[in-house]
Design a protein around this motif. Structure first.
Motif, PDB file in Angstrom:
ATOM      1  N   PHE A  61       0.837  -1.203   0.000  1.00  8.24           N
ATOM      2  CA  PHE A  61       0.000   0.000   0.000  1.00  8.24           C
ATOM      3  C   PHE A  61       0.872   1.253   0.000  1.00  8.24           C
ATOM      4  O   PHE A  61       0.670   2.165  -0.798  1.00  8.24           O
ATOM      5  N   ASP A  62       1.859   1.290   0.899  1.00 10.64           N
ATOM      6  CA  ASP A  62       2.732   2.466   1.006  1.00 10.64           C
ATOM      7  C   ASP A  62       3.489   2.740  -0.287  1.00 10.64           C
ATOM      8  O   ASP A  62       3.720   3.892  -0.648  1.00 10.64           O
ATOM      9  N   ALA A  63       3.865   1.688  -0.987  1.00  9.11           N
ATOM     10  CA  ALA A  63       4.665   1.844  -2.207  1.00  9.11           C
ATOM     11  C   ALA A  63       3.820   2.137  -3.439  1.00  9.11           C
ATOM     12  O   ALA A  63       4.351   2.582  -4.455  1.00  9.11           O
ATOM     13  N   ASN A  64       2.499   1.914  -3.363  1.00  7.47           N
ATOM     14  CA  ASN A  64       1.698   1.996  -4.582  1.00  7.47           C
ATOM     15  C   ASN A  64       0.494   2.929  -4.548  1.00  7.47           C
ATOM     16  O   ASN A  64      -0.070   3.215  -5.597  1.00  7.47           O
ATOM     17  N   TYR A  65       0.071   3.390  -3.391  1.00  9.72           N
ATOM     18  CA  TYR A  65      -1.116   4.232  -3.324  1.00  9.72           C
ATOM     19  C   TYR A  65      -0.735   5.656  -2.935  1.00  9.72           C
ATOM     20  O   TYR A  65      -0.492   5.948  -1.767  1.00  9.72           O
ATOM     21  N   CYS A  66      -0.665   6.524  -3.940  1.00  7.48           N
ATOM     22  CA  CYS A  66      -0.350   7.933  -3.714  1.00  7.48           C
ATOM     23  C   CYS A  66      -1.006   8.761  -4.821  1.00  7.48           C
ATOM     24  O   CYS A  66      -1.344   8.238  -5.881  1.00  7.48           O
ATOM     25  N   PRO A  67      -1.201  10.049  -4.590  1.00  8.02           N
ATOM     26  CA  PRO A  67      -1.920  10.894  -5.548  1.00  8.02           C
ATOM     27  C   PRO A  67      -1.473  10.808  -7.012  1.00  8.02           C
ATOM     28  O   PRO A  67      -2.333  10.771  -7.903  1.00  8.02           O
ATOM     29  N   PRO A  68      -0.165  10.770  -7.326  1.00  6.42           N
ATOM     30  CA  PRO A  68       0.180  10.714  -8.745  1.00  6.42           C
ATOM     31  C   PRO A  68      -0.345   9.463  -9.462  1.00  6.42           C
ATOM     32  O   PRO A  68      -0.473   9.451 -10.675  1.00  6.42           O
ATOM     33  N   ARG A  69      -0.676   8.428  -8.718  1.00  2.00           N
ATOM     34  CA  ARG A  69      -1.178   7.187  -9.328  1.00  2.00           C
ATOM     35  C   ARG A  69      -2.694   7.033  -9.194  1.00  2.00           C
ATOM     36  O   ARG A  69      -3.246   6.032  -9.618  1.00  2.00           O
ATOM     37  N   MET A  70      -3.337   7.984  -8.576  1.00  3.03           N
ATOM     38  CA  MET A  70      -4.774   7.875  -8.332  1.00  3.03           C
ATOM     39  C   MET A  70      -5.565   8.839  -9.198  1.00  3.03           C
ATOM     40  O   MET A  70      -5.046   9.852  -9.653  1.00  3.03           O
ATOM     41  N   ARG A  71      -6.805   8.503  -9.401  1.00  2.00           N
ATOM     42  CA  ARG A  71      -7.745   9.387 -10.079  1.00  2.00           C
ATOM     43  C   ARG A  71      -8.995   9.451  -9.214  1.00  2.00           C
ATOM     44  O   ARG A  71      -9.435   8.445  -8.672  1.00  2.00           O
ATOM     45  N   LEU A  72      -9.544  10.623  -9.078  1.00  2.00           N
ATOM     46  CA  LEU A  72     -10.748  10.818  -8.282  1.00  2.00           C
ATOM     47  C   LEU A  72     -11.874  11.260  -9.200  1.00  2.00           C
ATOM     48  O   LEU A  72     -11.698  12.183  -9.995  1.00  2.00           O
ATOM     49  N   VAL A  73     -12.995  10.608  -9.092  1.00  2.00           N
ATOM     50  CA  VAL A  73     -14.168  10.958  -9.886  1.00  2.00           C
ATOM     51  C   VAL A  73     -15.289  11.295  -8.916  1.00  2.00           C
ATOM     52  O   VAL A  73     -15.521  10.559  -7.958  1.00  2.00           O
ATOM     53  N   THR A  74     -15.935  12.391  -9.152  1.00  2.00           N
ATOM     54  CA  THR A  74     -17.099  12.755  -8.342  1.00  2.00           C
ATOM     55  C   THR A  74     -18.282  12.975  -9.278  1.00  2.00           C
ATOM     56  O   THR A  74     -18.108  13.354 -10.436  1.00  2.00           O
ATOM     57  N   PHE A  75     -19.443  12.693  -8.769  1.00  2.00           N
ATOM     58  CA  PHE A  75     -20.659  13.035  -9.504  1.00  2.00           C
ATOM     59  C   PHE A  75     -21.784  13.141  -8.496  1.00  2.00           C
ATOM     60  O   PHE A  75     -21.728  12.569  -7.412  1.00  2.00           O
ATOM     61  N   ILE A  94      -3.369  14.729   1.128  1.00  2.00           N
ATOM     62  CA  ILE A  94      -2.597  13.487   0.999  1.00  2.00           C
ATOM     63  C   ILE A  94      -1.247  13.853   0.397  1.00  2.00           C
ATOM     64  O   ILE A  94      -1.174  14.457  -0.670  1.00  2.00           O
ATOM     65  N   PRO A  95      -0.160  13.508   1.075  1.00  2.00           N
ATOM     66  CA  PRO A  95       1.169  13.848   0.545  1.00  2.00           C
ATOM     67  C   PRO A  95       1.405  13.199  -0.822  1.00  2.00           C
ATOM     68  O   PRO A  95       0.948  12.086  -1.080  1.00  2.00           O
ATOM     69  N   ALA A  96       2.114  13.900  -1.686  1.00  2.00           N
ATOM     70  CA  ALA A  96       2.363  13.411  -3.049  1.00  2.00           C
ATOM     71  C   ALA A  96       3.021  12.039  -3.063  1.00  2.00           C
ATOM     72  O   ALA A  96       2.781  11.245  -3.957  1.00  2.00           O
ATOM     73  N   LYS A  97       3.846  11.751  -2.077  1.00  2.00           N
ATOM     74  CA  LYS A  97       4.503  10.440  -2.021  1.00  2.00           C
ATOM     75  C   LYS A  97       3.789   9.502  -1.064  1.00  2.00           C
ATOM     76  O   LYS A  97       4.358   8.529  -0.580  1.00  2.00           O
ATOM     77  N   GLY A  98       2.512   9.773  -0.784  1.00  2.00           N
ATOM     78  CA  GLY A  98       1.741   8.927   0.108  1.00  2.00           C
ATOM     79  C   GLY A  98       2.078   9.194   1.567  1.00  2.00           C
ATOM     80  O   GLY A  98       3.007   9.930   1.890  1.00  2.00           O
ATOM     81  N   ALA A  99       1.324   8.567   2.453  1.00  2.00           N
ATOM     82  CA  ALA A  99       1.492   8.782   3.886  1.00  2.00           C
ATOM     83  C   ALA A  99       2.878   8.371   4.362  1.00  2.00           C
ATOM     84  O   ALA A  99       3.436   8.974   5.276  1.00  2.00           O
ATOM     85  N   SER A 100       3.447   7.353   3.749  1.00  2.00           N
ATOM     86  CA  SER A 100       4.754   6.853   4.181  1.00  2.00           C
ATOM     87  C   SER A 100       5.913   7.601   3.548  1.00  2.00           C
ATOM     88  O   SER A 100       7.048   7.484   3.990  1.00  2.00           O
ATOM     89  N   GLY A 101       5.631   8.354   2.476  1.00  2.00           N
ATOM     90  CA  GLY A 101       6.694   9.035   1.746  1.00  2.00           C
ATOM     91  C   GLY A 101       7.475   8.113   0.824  1.00  2.00           C
ATOM     92  O   GLY A 101       8.494   8.484   0.275  1.00  2.00           O
ATOM     93  N   LEU A 102       6.968   6.893   0.627  1.00  2.00           N
ATOM     94  CA  LEU A 102       7.692   5.892  -0.164  1.00  2.00           C
ATOM     95  C   LEU A 102       7.138   5.680  -1.568  1.00  2.00           C
ATOM     96  O   LEU A 102       7.727   4.960  -2.362  1.00  2.00           O
ATOM     97  N   CYS A 103       6.022   6.289  -1.874  1.00  2.00           N
ATOM     98  CA  CYS A 103       5.368   6.027  -3.153  1.00  2.00           C
ATOM     99  C   CYS A 103       5.980   6.874  -4.269  1.00  2.00           C
ATOM    100  O   CYS A 103       6.042   8.092  -4.182  1.00  2.00           O
ATOM    101  N   ALA A 104       6.418   6.208  -5.319  1.00  2.00           N
ATOM    102  CA  ALA A 104       6.964   6.901  -6.486  1.00  2.00           C
ATOM    103  C   ALA A 104       5.825   7.265  -7.432  1.00  2.00           C
ATOM    104  O   ALA A 104       4.810   6.573  -7.488  1.00  2.00           O
TER     105      ALA A 104
END
Length: 134
Positions: A61-75, A94-104
């Motif tokens: 989770f720490d290595a893969n879930y961060c804003p640059p890899r996510m998309r948010l859709v609202t409706f 949410i920090p750009a590198k995720g909560a752990s700072g480990l997400c590229a």
């Protein structure tokens, strides 16, 4: 979480497309992550050390879930301005590198070693499905 993984694995096992994908992945170079096991079930997960499994899931989770890899859709019926305000309020910190700072920003590449080197591509496989529906 174990039940969710088991449910997904059961769904996959009934899918002809998943079976063909597994066959193709089994032909990949043994050094490539493409050939490795991709889903589990209750049996395989219960064999794992629970503390180690939980740690590995957190690491993933720490290595893969961060804003640059996510998309948010609202409706919804609310105005676009309100939806954007709510998105910023709930997700903007949410920090750009995720909560752990480990997400590229980009996921790890599986291109090396080449999973299908040229000499492994000269094969013909005939696959016969078990049913007409997947």
């Amino acid at each position: 979480e174990v039940s969710a993984v088991d449910s997904e694995h059961s769904k996959n096992r009934r899918s002809q497309e998943w079976s063909v994908q597994q066959l193709l992945q089994s032909l990949a170079d043994a050094r490539s992550p493409v050939q490795r096991f991709h889903t589990g079930n209750t049996e395989t997960l219960k064999k794992a050390d629970k503390v180690s499994l939980a740690r590995k899931m957190v690491e993933f989770f720490d290595a893969n879930y961060c804003p640059p890899r996510m998309r948010l859709v609202t409706f919804g019926p609310e105005s676009l301005a309100y939806q954007l305000e709510q998105a910023q309020l709930n997700f903007g910190k949410i920090p750009a590198k995720g909560a752990s700072g480990l997400c590229a920003a980009r996921p790890r590449s599986f291109a090396s070693p080449n999973p299908y080197p040229p000499d492994s591509l000269r094969q013909m496989l005939r696959v016969q499905g078990l049913s007409t529906m997947s």
